[in-house]
Design an enzyme around this catalytic site. Structure first.
Site, short mmCIF file in Angstrom:
data_model
loop_
_atom_site.label_atom_id
_atom_site.label_comp_id
_atom_site.label_asym_id
_atom_site.label_seq_id
_atom_site.Cartn_x
_atom_site.Cartn_y
_atom_site.Cartn_z
N HIS A 1 0.85 -1.19 0.00
CA HIS A 1 0.00 0.00 0.00
C HIS A 1 0.89 1.25 0.00
O HIS A 1 1.03 1.93 1.02
CB HIS A 1 -0.94 -0.02 1.21
CG HIS A 1 -1.93 -1.14 1.17
ND1 HIS A 1 -3.16 -1.01 0.57
CD2 HIS A 1 -1.86 -2.42 1.62
CE1 HIS A 1 -3.83 -2.15 0.66
NE2 HIS A 1 -3.04 -3.03 1.29
N GLY B 1 -5.73 1.72 5.36
CA GLY B 1 -6.45 1.85 6.61
C GLY B 1 -7.58 2.84 6.58
O GLY B 1 -8.14 3.17 5.53
N GLU C 1 -10.11 2.25 8.88
CA GLU C 1 -11.25 1.53 9.44
C GLU C 1 -11.67 2.06 10.81
O GLU C 1 -12.78 1.78 11.26
CB GLU C 1 -10.92 0.03 9.55
CG GLU C 1 -10.86 -0.71 8.23
CD GLU C 1 -9.46 -0.79 7.66
OE1 GLU C 1 -9.21 -1.69 6.84
OE2 GLU C 1 -8.61 0.06 8.03
N THR D 1 -9.11 -0.89 1.55
CA THR D 1 -10.47 -0.62 2.00
C THR D 1 -10.99 0.71 1.47
O THR D 1 -12.15 0.81 1.05
CB THR D 1 -10.52 -0.59 3.54
OG1 THR D 1 -9.82 -1.71 4.06
CG2 THR D 1 -11.96 -0.62 4.03
N ARG E 1 -15.83 -6.02 5.13
CA ARG E 1 -15.51 -4.72 4.54
C ARG E 1 -15.63 -4.72 3.02
O ARG E 1 -15.42 -3.69 2.37
CB ARG E 1 -14.08 -4.32 4.92
CG ARG E 1 -13.86 -4.06 6.39
CD ARG E 1 -12.38 -3.97 6.71
NE ARG E 1 -11.73 -5.28 6.57
CZ ARG E 1 -10.41 -5.48 6.62
NH1 ARG E 1 -9.61 -4.44 6.80
NH2 ARG E 1 -9.91 -6.69 6.50
N HIS F 1 -8.22 -10.04 -2.16
CA HIS F 1 -8.14 -9.98 -0.71
C HIS F 1 -9.08 -11.01 -0.11
O HIS F 1 -10.28 -11.04 -0.42
CB HIS F 1 -8.53 -8.57 -0.22
CG HIS F 1 -8.83 -8.49 1.24
ND1 HIS F 1 -7.91 -8.04 2.17
CD2 HIS F 1 -9.96 -8.80 1.95
CE1 HIS F 1 -8.45 -8.07 3.37
NE2 HIS F 1 -9.69 -8.53 3.27
N HIS G 1 -3.29 -13.00 1.61
CA HIS G 1 -3.64 -13.21 3.02
C HIS G 1 -4.09 -14.66 3.28
O HIS G 1 -4.88 -14.91 4.19
CB HIS G 1 -4.73 -12.25 3.50
CG HIS G 1 -4.58 -10.83 3.06
ND1 HIS G 1 -3.36 -10.18 3.02
CD2 HIS G 1 -5.49 -9.92 2.62
CE1 HIS G 1 -3.54 -8.94 2.59
NE2 HIS G 1 -4.82 -8.76 2.34
N ARG H 1 -4.06 -16.12 6.91
CA ARG H 1 -4.65 -15.35 8.01
C ARG H 1 -5.36 -16.25 9.03
O ARG H 1 -5.55 -15.85 10.18
CB ARG H 1 -5.60 -14.28 7.47
CG ARG H 1 -6.89 -14.77 6.90
CD ARG H 1 -7.69 -13.60 6.29
NE ARG H 1 -7.79 -12.52 7.25
CZ ARG H 1 -7.80 -11.22 6.94
NH1 ARG H 1 -7.69 -10.84 5.68
NH2 ARG H 1 -7.92 -10.31 7.87
N ASP I 1 2.15 -6.54 2.42
CA ASP I 1 0.99 -5.72 2.80
C ASP I 1 1.48 -4.45 3.48
O ASP I 1 0.79 -3.88 4.34
CB ASP I 1 0.05 -6.50 3.72
CG ASP I 1 -1.39 -5.98 3.69
OD1 ASP I 1 -1.73 -5.24 2.75
OD2 ASP I 1 -2.17 -6.31 4.60
#
Length: 395
Positions: free
Chosen positions: A65, A70, A72, A101, A165, A197, A226, A229, A289
């Protein structure tokens, strides 16, 4: 400028023995023993003694990124942009920027501007078009046109699925994204990959699975990220890799903490499992990430706190593969060199070979600590110290 790296243990990433590497301008000109460059004194020849070091290809971060991520937890939780130093100090010579996001406060115009800025400062940069949201937010009037006509755009992403999200895309919407990306990639000679994602939902890879099963689009069109995760998601992702897909592990500099609050799979452990199950070592990548947000939500989906992804995790994950799981360096380093270069169709990247870009990292053989970073023939880091700085970085 002519550079000769002397006496390095060369990993192409396959181990090639102790060699010299001759760099002319931005390319690798020769690899061999006792190389010489007699240019009559008209050009400076710089020599780097790499005795006791491993020379590996410059790292490719396929999911960063670079604009920050972010938000959130509100506007104050927007993470900062990446600087040149954030990347090259950690061995990253090629980066693929993405939006997560927030596809409103950050858009494709800003992403491409940031990619061009980092390129001007000495790196190689690419980007995905879009963000979590569906319909995809593009720069031109279509996803296909972005991939075909914007040089830096090599695919679409990160499109979010199985996450509270996400835009909750339908099967038809998701399949159309994959189809358009595939055709645009074919027409432009690019990867046209869909960077997906994956969230914590029990639906996991369901949309990817349906597209592969119900259409003619192959698993190779997707790069789900991810995948480590949680354990259930990882197990399903291994099935995809066994069937010829490529899966992307997300590195974590703070995994010792995250292992205490969730069942995230440590990257080195996951790669060891993948290899032990006989899955090809070509079927995984590792991305950072970096600068992305790492929000924590409770069981009701309520925001609890936030962390930030770090580019430094890439080398840390390779080091753990070698030192914790005894995975050979030539296999571990494929996840951040030759494998992403192959999946993303990045010509002249990911290998130490004649004619390829002179993107090279020198690692101390015993500790695998980073000593030197060369990007397109330019020494960016030497003896662990940053030598080239971004416009607004203090030298």
């Amino acid at each position: 400028m002519v550079t000769i790296i002397r006496n390095a243990k060369v990993y192409q990433p396959e181990y090639a023995g102790v060699k010299d590497i001759l760099i002319l301008d931005q390319r690798i000109a020769a690899i061999g023993e006792n190389l010489k460059a007699d240019l009559g004194g008209c050009v400076e020849v710089r020599e780097i003694d790499a005795q006791g070091m491993a020379a590996v290809p410059g790292f490719i971060d396929s999911h960063e990124h670079i604009l920050g991520g972010g938000g959130e937890g509100g506007f104050h939780t927007r993470t900062p942009e990446a600087s040149l130093g954030d990347l090259i100090r950690n061995g990253i010579t090629t980066v693929v920027g993405c939006i997560g996001t927030d596809g409103v406060g950050r858009d494709m115009t800003a992403l491409l501007a940031k990619a061009h800025a980092l390129e001007n400062e000495g790196m190689t940069t690419y980007a995905y078009t879009g963000s979590y949201q569906v319909p995809v937010h593009t720069l031109t009037d279509s996803l296909m046109k972005d991939i075909m006509m914007l040089d830096k755009v090599i695919g679409v992403g990160e499109v979010a699925i199985s996450d509270h999200r996400s835009s909750q895309p339908s099967f038809e919407e998701f399949a159309r994204i994959a189809a358009d990306a595939r055709v645009a990639g074919m027409l432009s000679g690019k990867a046209g990959v869909v960077n997906v994602h994956l969230g914590d939902s029990d639906r996991r890879l369901d949309l990817i699975r349906r597209v592969i099963k119900e259409t003619e689009i192959p698993a190779s069109q997707f790069l789900p990220t991810h995948v480590n995760r949680n354990e259930a998601l990882f197990e399903e992702s291994l099935d995809l890799a066994a069937e010829g897909g490529t899966i992307d592990f997300t590195g974590n500099e703070d995994i010792d903490y995250w292992e205490t609050i969730c069942d995230e799979v440590r990257v080195c452990k996951g790669i060891r499992i993948l290899l032990d199950r006989g899955i090809s070592s070509d079927r995984f990548t590792i991305s950072s990430d970096g600068q992305g947000s790492m929000p924590v939500f409770n069981e009701k989906g309520e925001f609890q706190g936030i962390g930030i992804g770090k580019a430094s995790c890439l080398l840390k994950e390779v080091r753990e593969c070698v030192q914790r799981e005894e995975i050979p360096l030539e296999i571990a380093v494929k996840g951040i060199t030759s494998n992403p270069a192959s999946v993303l169709k990045l010509d002249r990247k990911g290998h130490i070979k004649e004619g390829f870009d002179a993107d090279i990292c020198l690692l101390e053989e015993g500790t695998l600590e980073l000593n030197t970073v060369i990007a397109k023939g330019q020494v960016m880091v030497r003896d662990g110290e940053q030598k080239v700085f971004g416009t607004f970085e203090k030298a």
